[in-house]
Design a protein around this motif. Sequence first.
Motif, PDB file in Angstrom:
ATOM      1  N   LEU A 290      -2.784  14.300  -7.743  1.00  0.00           N
ATOM      2  CA  LEU A 290      -3.484  15.382  -7.059  1.00  0.00           C
ATOM      3  C   LEU A 290      -2.463  16.290  -6.387  1.00  0.00           C
ATOM      4  N   PRO A 291      -2.818  17.565  -6.149  1.00  0.00           N
ATOM      5  CA  PRO A 291      -1.902  18.462  -5.423  1.00  0.00           C
ATOM      6  C   PRO A 291      -1.573  17.897  -4.043  1.00  0.00           C
ATOM      7  N   SER A 292      -0.378  18.209  -3.557  1.00  0.00           N
ATOM      8  CA  SER A 292       0.090  17.648  -2.291  1.00  0.00           C
ATOM      9  C   SER A 292      -0.786  18.066  -1.107  1.00  0.00           C
TER      10      SER A 292
ATOM     11  N   LEU B 178       0.830  -1.211   0.000  1.00  0.00           N
ATOM     12  CA  LEU B 178       0.000   0.000   0.000  1.00  0.00           C
ATOM     13  C   LEU B 178       0.863   1.259   0.000  1.00  0.00           C
ATOM     14  N   ILE B 179       1.975   1.238   0.748  1.00  0.00           N
ATOM     15  CA  ILE B 179       2.873   2.401   0.783  1.00  0.00           C
ATOM     16  C   ILE B 179       3.503   2.624  -0.589  1.00  0.00           C
ATOM     17  N   ILE B 180       3.881   1.542  -1.254  1.00  0.00           N
ATOM     18  CA  ILE B 180       4.465   1.661  -2.597  1.00  0.00           C
ATOM     19  C   ILE B 180       3.457   2.254  -3.575  1.00  0.00           C
ATOM     20  N   ILE B 181       2.221   1.751  -3.529  1.00  0.00           N
ATOM     21  CA  ILE B 181       1.160   2.297  -4.395  1.00  0.00           C
ATOM     22  C   ILE B 181       0.915   3.765  -4.073  1.00  0.00           C
ATOM     23  N   TRP B 182       0.866   4.079  -2.784  1.00  0.00           N
ATOM     24  CA  TRP B 182       0.676   5.456  -2.323  1.00  0.00           C
ATOM     25  C   TRP B 182       1.791   6.356  -2.853  1.00  0.00           C
ATOM     26  N   TYR B 183       3.048   5.889  -2.777  1.00  0.00           N
ATOM     27  CA  TYR B 183       4.193   6.667  -3.257  1.00  0.00           C
ATOM     28  C   TYR B 183       4.101   6.909  -4.774  1.00  0.00           C
ATOM     29  N   ILE B 184       3.719   5.897  -5.502  1.00  0.00           N
ATOM     30  CA  ILE B 184       3.620   6.034  -6.965  1.00  0.00           C
ATOM     31  C   ILE B 184       2.540   7.037  -7.336  1.00  0.00           C
ATOM     32  N   LEU B 185       1.380   6.928  -6.690  1.00  0.00           N
ATOM     33  CA  LEU B 185       0.258   7.816  -7.024  1.00  0.00           C
ATOM     34  C   LEU B 185       0.525   9.263  -6.623  1.00  0.00           C
ATOM     35  N   ALA B 186       1.115   9.448  -5.430  1.00  0.00           N
ATOM     36  CA  ALA B 186       1.273  10.802  -4.894  1.00  0.00           C
ATOM     37  C   ALA B 186       2.570  11.481  -5.313  1.00  0.00           C
ATOM     38  N   ASP B 187       3.696  10.753  -5.269  1.00  0.00           N
ATOM     39  CA  ASP B 187       4.998  11.381  -5.490  1.00  0.00           C
ATOM     40  C   ASP B 187       5.547  11.178  -6.903  1.00  0.00           C
TER      41      ASP B 187
ATOM     42  N   PRO C 233      -1.272  14.199   0.248  1.00  0.00           N
ATOM     43  CA  PRO C 233       0.156  14.184   0.554  1.00  0.00           C
ATOM     44  C   PRO C 233       0.751  12.797   0.371  1.00  0.00           C
ATOM     45  N   GLY C 234       1.973  12.751  -0.136  1.00  0.00           N
ATOM     46  CA  GLY C 234       2.659  11.481  -0.345  1.00  0.00           C
ATOM     47  C   GLY C 234       3.380  11.022   0.904  1.00  0.00           C
ATOM     48  N   PRO C 235       3.890   9.796   0.897  1.00  0.00           N
ATOM     49  CA  PRO C 235       4.589   9.265   2.073  1.00  0.00           C
ATOM     50  C   PRO C 235       5.843  10.048   2.426  1.00  0.00           C
ATOM     51  N   VAL C 236       6.509  10.636   1.429  1.00  0.00           N
ATOM     52  CA  VAL C 236       7.712  11.428   1.716  1.00  0.00           C
ATOM     53  C   VAL C 236       7.344  12.668   2.516  1.00  0.00           C
ATOM     54  N   GLU C 237       6.279  13.350   2.087  1.00  0.00           N
ATOM     55  CA  GLU C 237       5.831  14.548   2.809  1.00  0.00           C
ATOM     56  C   GLU C 237       5.349  14.191   4.212  1.00  0.00           C
ATOM     57  N   VAL C 238       4.643  13.102   4.321  1.00  0.00           N
ATOM     58  CA  VAL C 238       4.153  12.669   5.630  1.00  0.00           C
ATOM     59  C   VAL C 238       5.322  12.339   6.561  1.00  0.00           C
ATOM     60  N   PHE C 239       6.342  11.669   6.028  1.00  0.00           N
ATOM     61  CA  PHE C 239       7.512  11.337   6.835  1.00  0.00           C
ATOM     62  C   PHE C 239       8.231  12.603   7.286  1.00  0.00           C
ATOM     63  N   ASN C 240       8.363  13.581   6.391  1.00  0.00           N
ATOM     64  CA  ASN C 240       9.003  14.851   6.755  1.00  0.00           C
ATOM     65  C   ASN C 240       8.206  15.575   7.841  1.00  0.00           C
ATOM     66  N   SER C 241       6.879  15.544   7.722  1.00  0.00           N
ATOM     67  CA  SER C 241       6.028  16.156   8.753  1.00  0.00           C
ATOM     68  C   SER C 241       6.200  15.455  10.083  1.00  0.00           C
ATOM     69  N   PHE C 242       6.327  14.130  10.030  1.00  0.00           N
ATOM     70  CA  PHE C 242       6.536  13.349  11.255  1.00  0.00           C
ATOM     71  C   PHE C 242       7.842  13.757  11.942  1.00  0.00           C
TER      72      PHE C 242
END
Length: 251
Positions: free
Chosen positions: A34-36, A20-29, A40-49
Amino acid sequence: MKHEDKTYNWLDKIILPIILIIIWYILADVLMILPSYTFPGPVEVFNSFINLLTSGRLVTDILDTLYKVILGLIIAAIVGISLGLMAGWSKYFERFTSVIVSVLRPIPPIAWIPFSILWFGIGSLPAIFIIFMGCVFPIFVYTVDGVHRTKKVLIESALTFGVTNEQMITEVILPSTIPYIVSGLKVAIGIALMCTISGEMIGSSSGIGYMILTSTNLFDTGSTVVGMLLIGFIGIIFDYIFTKIQEKIFW
């Protein structure tokens, strides 16, 4: 052999999240469908974390939410188990409480938010009260069911020895009901987390729910997703704890 089974068991549990994370990364990043700020993609979420963690805000909000969840659940457990034992043992008391439970139980806990704010103001108390209202009924119902399922031979044997009602409840009924009480607590913890977030979004100035609300208002969707995932992760931890307790009891 058991070690290999445990390894495969953990692999089975993490394969789907990784996919699911891989699919999420492909779709978002990668595809950026869609705009972030809306997806938001997993990279942005990780940075926010990382930003929330280094600022110290994340730990504070987690501890504040856990405080409300645990305290609200403890109060609900004390009331729900005590009344459940009495209602399960006394048919008169069960009839007496059935009308009140039938009326209040279907009311969504969030419906109590306006009154909780009027009664307790802004802070932790409104969220704790909402958690109590959401958790007390499932704990009560599971406890009553557990009392009803107590083996008659145990009750008859205790009556033969002339035990008092107090001894019957504490030494016979309660031990027999514990598996059902644990099941009720397991259901209640999920409700408690949902109630906490709802309460913190409206009647609180701290906690994960408040963080989700403020982040959403600032279009910081990365932090919003961090809050959502934290709630899910906390739920997994509590579910694991109660599952292990159940395994010990039913073993």
